[in-house]
Design a protein around this motif. Structure first.
Motif, PDB file in Angstrom:
ATOM      1  N   GLY A 109       0.837  -1.188   0.000  1.00 24.05           N
ATOM      2  CA  GLY A 109       0.000   0.000   0.000  1.00 24.05           C
ATOM      3  C   GLY A 109       0.878   1.246   0.000  1.00 24.05           C
ATOM      4  O   GLY A 109       2.061   1.188   0.328  1.00 24.05           O
ATOM      5  N   CYS A 110       0.316   2.366  -0.423  1.00 22.32           N
ATOM      6  CA  CYS A 110       1.079   3.621  -0.453  1.00 22.32           C
ATOM      7  C   CYS A 110       0.086   4.771  -0.517  1.00 22.32           C
ATOM      8  O   CYS A 110      -1.089   4.579  -0.202  1.00 22.32           O
ATOM      9  CB  CYS A 110       2.029   3.626  -1.649  1.00 22.32           C
ATOM     10  SG  CYS A 110       1.153   3.623  -3.225  1.00 22.32           S
TER      11      CYS A 110
ATOM     12  N   ARG B  12      -1.423   5.904  -2.830  1.00 21.05           N
ATOM     13  CA  ARG B  12      -2.533   5.668  -3.765  1.00 21.05           C
ATOM     14  C   ARG B  12      -3.689   4.932  -3.104  1.00 21.05           C
ATOM     15  O   ARG B  12      -4.792   4.902  -3.638  1.00 21.05           O
ATOM     16  CB  ARG B  12      -2.044   4.815  -4.940  1.00 21.05           C
ATOM     17  CG  ARG B  12      -1.135   5.559  -5.876  1.00 21.05           C
ATOM     18  CD  ARG B  12      -0.519   4.595  -6.870  1.00 21.05           C
ATOM     19  NE  ARG B  12       0.362   5.297  -7.782  1.00 21.05           N
ATOM     20  CZ  ARG B  12      -0.032   5.794  -8.953  1.00 21.05           C
ATOM     21  NH1 ARG B  12      -1.261   5.660  -9.356  1.00 21.05           N
ATOM     22  NH2 ARG B  12       0.827   6.431  -9.716  1.00 21.05           N
ATOM     23  N   THR B  13      -3.411   4.270  -1.963  1.00 21.80           N
ATOM     24  CA  THR B  13      -4.482   3.524  -1.289  1.00 21.80           C
ATOM     25  C   THR B  13      -4.996   4.381  -0.128  1.00 21.80           C
ATOM     26  O   THR B  13      -4.556   4.229   1.012  1.00 21.80           O
ATOM     27  CB  THR B  13      -3.956   2.183  -0.746  1.00 21.80           C
ATOM     28  OG1 THR B  13      -2.748   2.431  -0.046  1.00 21.80           O
ATOM     29  CG2 THR B  13      -3.699   1.197  -1.846  1.00 21.80           C
TER      30      THR B  13
ATOM     31  N   MET C 290      -4.002  -6.785  -4.366  1.00 23.05           N
ATOM     32  CA  MET C 290      -3.170  -5.639  -4.720  1.00 23.05           C
ATOM     33  C   MET C 290      -3.956  -4.340  -4.611  1.00 23.05           C
ATOM     34  O   MET C 290      -5.155  -4.288  -4.895  1.00 23.05           O
ATOM     35  CB  MET C 290      -2.646  -5.828  -6.146  1.00 23.05           C
ATOM     36  CG  MET C 290      -1.787  -7.067  -6.313  1.00 23.05           C
ATOM     37  SD  MET C 290      -0.256  -6.983  -5.360  1.00 23.05           S
ATOM     38  CE  MET C 290       0.633  -5.701  -6.227  1.00 23.05           C
TER      39      MET C 290
ATOM     40  N   VAL D  54      -1.102   0.036 -10.504  1.00 24.55           N
ATOM     41  CA  VAL D  54       0.315   0.160 -10.855  1.00 24.55           C
ATOM     42  C   VAL D  54       0.941  -1.233 -10.997  1.00 24.55           C
ATOM     43  O   VAL D  54       1.488  -1.583 -12.040  1.00 24.55           O
ATOM     44  CB  VAL D  54       1.081   1.012  -9.812  1.00 24.55           C
ATOM     45  CG1 VAL D  54       2.582   0.950 -10.072  1.00 24.55           C
ATOM     46  CG2 VAL D  54       0.612   2.451  -9.850  1.00 24.55           C
TER      47      VAL D  54
HETATM   48 FE1  SF4 Z   1       0.944   1.450  -4.063  1.00 22.11          FE
HETATM   49 FE2  SF4 Z   1      -0.373   0.414  -6.121  1.00 22.11          FE
HETATM   50 FE3  SF4 Z   1       2.129  -0.389  -5.612  1.00 22.11          FE
HETATM   51 FE4  SF4 Z   1       0.166  -1.144  -3.991  1.00 22.11          FE
HETATM   52  S1  SF4 Z   1       0.380  -1.680  -6.174  1.00 22.11           S
HETATM   53  S2  SF4 Z   1       2.150  -0.289  -3.355  1.00 22.11           S
HETATM   54  S3  SF4 Z   1      -1.147   0.653  -4.022  1.00 22.11           S
HETATM   55  S4  SF4 Z   1       1.482   1.658  -6.243  1.00 22.11           S
END
Ligand code: SF4
Length: 405
Positions: free
Chosen positions: A304-305, A307-308, A346, A350
């Motif tokens: 996660g980052c 974007r989540t 996921m 990305v």
């Molecule tokens: Fe972030 Fe998307 Fe990568 Fe998961 S898949 S770490 S949400 S960029």
């Protein structure tokens, strides 16, 4: 039970049969654990043994430290049998093991293996006599024995002897070397004595436990080269929480990668009131993530980052992880074969679709938004897009259906 195709070369060892389980030889690395209940409390001990076995502990060790505990052992065995739990029980003996094993035949008979510590058998002449009693009892009941040496309870006479020999040598080694040498010598000399008394090599398992990662690696590498006894591997007093898990994993995975170790125990200090079976799960996860054995479908999830922005993704990953851990284990016959499956949960597009396509079943969430829309991939093909608030349940149904088919 399957062992997947990982091809690390295992050190050759003599297999030891413990009830229905084999340690060493060509058998997969065995997971074991130990209760922390008072053995005299039969109900609590039975409940914990059953829980550990259900989680996947293939042997369970219990403390046998008093006459009352020795009397409780056959009752514990009988109650477990009545419940359909046949996990082999290992008795852990210190100081008075010779009296308990010789004095309580039902206890000696109902255990599947004895663990003795050469540092806690006695001193001087008594040590030899008491050690002989332990081994003779094992021979009498045809039970295997783990000779388990521990850094914290080394035989002081033997340590003094090794220190003396080292001091007199031309190139004396440092104190840490002497300690390691003393551990190994204690294990090997005790095993040789046990064989002299009559215990067969295929009834002997050795361990030399220390609490430092580098020391453990050095001790076992050396021990492995000097004998072909089956080896029990574990970092003693590993500690609590993430420290205990990381230290155990660091030490054991290096040795396992070198083919050293026939059975493992992860010694974690539980949180007060914490779950004892965690050490079994950690042991399974070490073996499975290294590709040495498989127990449940592996769940890959991204960290996660930014974007989540909702917690939906973490909740789904947690939900699926607990579901496969609790339901889809190789211990449940109807799930035989699922242990090599992979699932991916996921957080966004990305890496989501790519990782999902590599898994047997994968889901790629949209990262953020009130109304999630999540494509699902089965064996690399996008099959359906889940929407709305029931994604977790619907994804689980897809996993169940895949398993059934
Ligand atoms: Fe972030 Fe998307 Fe990568 Fe998961 S898949 S770490 S949400 S960029």
């Amino acid at each position: 039970m399957s062992q997947n195709s990982f091809s690390t070369r295992r050190r050759e060892s003599v297999g030891v049969q413990v009830g229905s389980i084999t340690i060493g030889g060509s058998a997969p690395v065995v997971i074991q654990s130990m209760t922390n209940t008072d053995t005299v409390n039969e109900a609590a001990t039975v409940a914990q043994v059953e829980e550990l076995a259900r989680t996947g502990s293939e042997l369970v060790r219990i403390t046998v430290n008093s006459a009352e505990a020795a009397k409780a052992v056959p009752n514990i065995r009988a109650k477990l049998n009545d419940m359909g739990c046949y996990v082999p029980l290992v008795g852990d003996f210190h100081f008075n093991g010779h009296k308990l094993l010789a004095g309580y035949p039902d206890c000696a008979e109902s255990l599947s293996k004895y663990r003795i510590n050469p540092g806690n058998v006695g001193y001087g002449k008594k040590r030899d006599e008491q050690f002989a009693t332990l081994i003779e009892t094992a021979c009498k009941y045809d039970k295997p024995v783990r000779i388990g040496v521990n850094w914290g309870s080394l035989d002081p006479e033997m340590l003094a002897r090794i220190m003396d020999e080292n001091a007199k040598s031309k190139k004396p080694e440092d104190a840490a070397y002497v300690m390691r040498e003393a551990l190994i010598t204690s294990a090997l000399e005790s095993a040789a004595k046990a064989e002299e008394i009559g215990l067969k090599r295929n009834r002997i398992v050795l361990s030399c436990k220390v609490s430092g990662v580098q020391d453990l690696i050095m001790v076992y590498r050396e021990l492995a080269t000097r004998c072909n006894y089956a080896l029990h591997l574990g970092l003693t007093e590993a500690g609590m929480g993430s420290k205990g898990i990381v230290a155990s994993t660091a030490a054991l995975s290096i040795l396992l990668q070198e083919g050293i170790g026939d059975t493992i125990r992860i010694s974690l200090t539980p949180e007060p009131g914490g779950d004892r079976s965690r050490e079994v799960i950690v042991g399974q996860e070490i073996l499975q993530t290294m590709g040495l054995r498989a127990f449940v479908p592996l769940v890959a999830a991204c960290p996660g980052c930014g974007r989540t922005t909702s917690t939906y993704f973490q909740e789904l990953a947690e939900n699926i992880q607990s579901y496969v851990r609790n339901e889809m284990t190789v211990w449940r016959d109807q799930y035989d074969g699922v242990e090599n499956m992979t699932l991916a949960v996921m957080g966004c597009v990305v890496n989501g679709p790519g990782e999902s396509k590599h898994a047997n079943i994968g889901i790629s969430l949209p990262g953020s938004g009130e109304n999630p829309v999540a494509p699902v991939y089965v064996d690399g093909q996008k099959t359906v897009t889940l929407k709305g608030n029931n994604i977790a349940d619907e994804f689980r149904q897809i996993v169940d259906q895949y398993v059934q088919e």
